[in-house]
Scaffold this active site. Sequence first.
Site, PDB file in Angstrom:
ATOM      1  CG  ASN A  55      -1.137  -8.297   6.483  1.00 45.37           C
ATOM      2  OD1 ASN A  55      -0.663  -9.355   6.894  1.00 45.37           O
ATOM      3  ND2 ASN A  55      -0.595  -7.633   5.494  1.00 45.37           N
ATOM      4  N   GLY A 109       9.893 -10.845   4.685  1.00 46.02           N
ATOM      5  CA  GLY A 109      11.217 -10.286   4.875  1.00 46.02           C
ATOM      6  C   GLY A 109      12.339 -11.130   4.316  1.00 46.02           C
ATOM      7  CB  ALA A 161      -4.576  -3.678  -0.202  1.00 40.08           C
ATOM      8  NE  ARG A 201      10.748  -4.174   4.986  1.00 42.82           N
ATOM      9  CZ  ARG A 201      11.359  -4.372   6.148  1.00 42.82           C
ATOM     10  NH1 ARG A 201      11.514  -3.365   6.993  1.00 42.82           N
ATOM     11  NH2 ARG A 201      11.820  -5.563   6.460  1.00 42.82           N
ATOM     12  CE1 TYR A 209      -5.963  -3.268   6.855  1.00 44.38           C
ATOM     13  CE2 TYR A 209      -4.505  -4.867   5.820  1.00 44.38           C
ATOM     14  CZ  TYR A 209      -4.730  -3.611   6.371  1.00 44.38           C
ATOM     15  OH  TYR A 209      -3.694  -2.702   6.444  1.00 44.38           O
ATOM     16  CG  HIS A 255      -5.502  -8.431   1.821  1.00 44.25           C
ATOM     17  ND1 HIS A 255      -4.842  -9.215   2.753  1.00 44.25           N
ATOM     18  CD2 HIS A 255      -4.942  -7.184   1.924  1.00 44.25           C
ATOM     19  CE1 HIS A 255      -3.943  -8.480   3.382  1.00 44.25           C
ATOM     20  NE2 HIS A 255      -3.978  -7.255   2.895  1.00 44.25           N
ATOM     21  CB  THR A 297      -0.919   0.000   1.226  1.00 47.64           C
ATOM     22  OG1 THR A 297      -1.736  -1.174   1.184  1.00 47.64           O
ATOM     23  CG2 THR A 297      -1.807   1.216   1.242  1.00 47.64           C
ATOM     24  CG  ASN A 348      -4.673  -3.691  11.277  1.00 41.22           C
ATOM     25  OD1 ASN A 348      -4.539  -2.560  11.726  1.00 41.22           O
ATOM     26  ND2 ASN A 348      -4.651  -3.946   9.973  1.00 41.22           N
TER      27      ASN A 348
END
Length: 373
Positions: free
Chosen positions: A179, A297, A58, A319, A181, A176, A27, A236
């Site tokens: 995480n 990661g 997303a 990343r 949501y 999704h 995002t 979250n």
Amino acid sequence: MTDSVLFSSFDWAENTLQNRMVLAPMTRGRAGADRIPNKIMGDHYVQRADAGLIITEATAISEEGIGWVDTPGIYTDKMVEGWRSVVNRVHEAGGKIVLQLWHTGRASHSDFHNGNLPLSASAIKIEGDEIHTPKGKKPYEVPKAMTFDDIKRTVQDYKKAAVNAKAAGFDGVEVHAANGYLINQFLDSRSNQRTDNYGGSVDNRYRFLAEVMDAVLSVWDKEHVGVRLSPNGGFNDMGADDFRETFTFVAQQLNKLEIGYLHVMDGLAFGFHERGEAMSLAEFRALFDGMIIGNCGYNKEEAEKRLSDGDGDMIAFGRPWITNPDLPTRFKHNYPLDSFDDPSSWYGSSEEGYNDFETYREKSGKDAMTSLT
């Protein structure tokens, strides 16, 4: 240059993917207030079209699903047109791209919804950090527990989003369910305290995802559909004690649907809940027969090991790909990576921190010119 499994091709959903590297969904908030995908978003994905597979950021399935500032949607004709332009450009560059379908649930705020509370499995708010809203940073609110009508409507929103994704020309969709949501809020026994057919037992908590999958699979062939899970995630305010039981069951049920892939946040990074040993990619390999994407990661060496051991088929990178738009080239030739430790400009509405990172060739060419002057 080195030969490795990471750069071997892989067949998925009638496509031959050029390598085993997946651009992870990230995002980035570049769609603007109208949430219509735009040119700079297309530029960003085209820069990274040498991924084996791109998973978009997303993307909200409805206005009710919104929970981030300036993120894109897939619920209006103009949004479909915007995404179609992005998809066409990625295809012209030789890439494959799937759309991640997103509803934030309680990880939202009434500021996004004209004063109406966000929706969730139960009326239990997120404890901890605050949320960035269009009116500034604010505490999370107690959400509205979804009624049967809310659930039915939201399932139809997923179906319409799947229809729109097909109209935009995507190669597939990813549901999704990770995480923290909305779908994750139904799966997790901490956030789901319902006493009806959508709460309590693990098969009841899976019911909402099952209905979403039925809706999406009525639009897309099963091979072109993936699901993202975060069995070890604490983001979250997730992470129940029965996480292993829950996600073992979920993976088994998804396997029965014979969907195209499972995208698993499998490691200890990014908010591990510390409720026992983390579920590994190898555990999911034993539960799921389709393509498995690992994501948590990874560096190049760890990715190679997971693929070589047969635990996964693809590895997603996030990343490092932000600041290294040519990440596959850098990995393949063992070129050094530019640092990705400063997120101060990653989120926002401009090219800065988004499309202004140089490839290794561009950077080394500049260095060579400088040395000559």
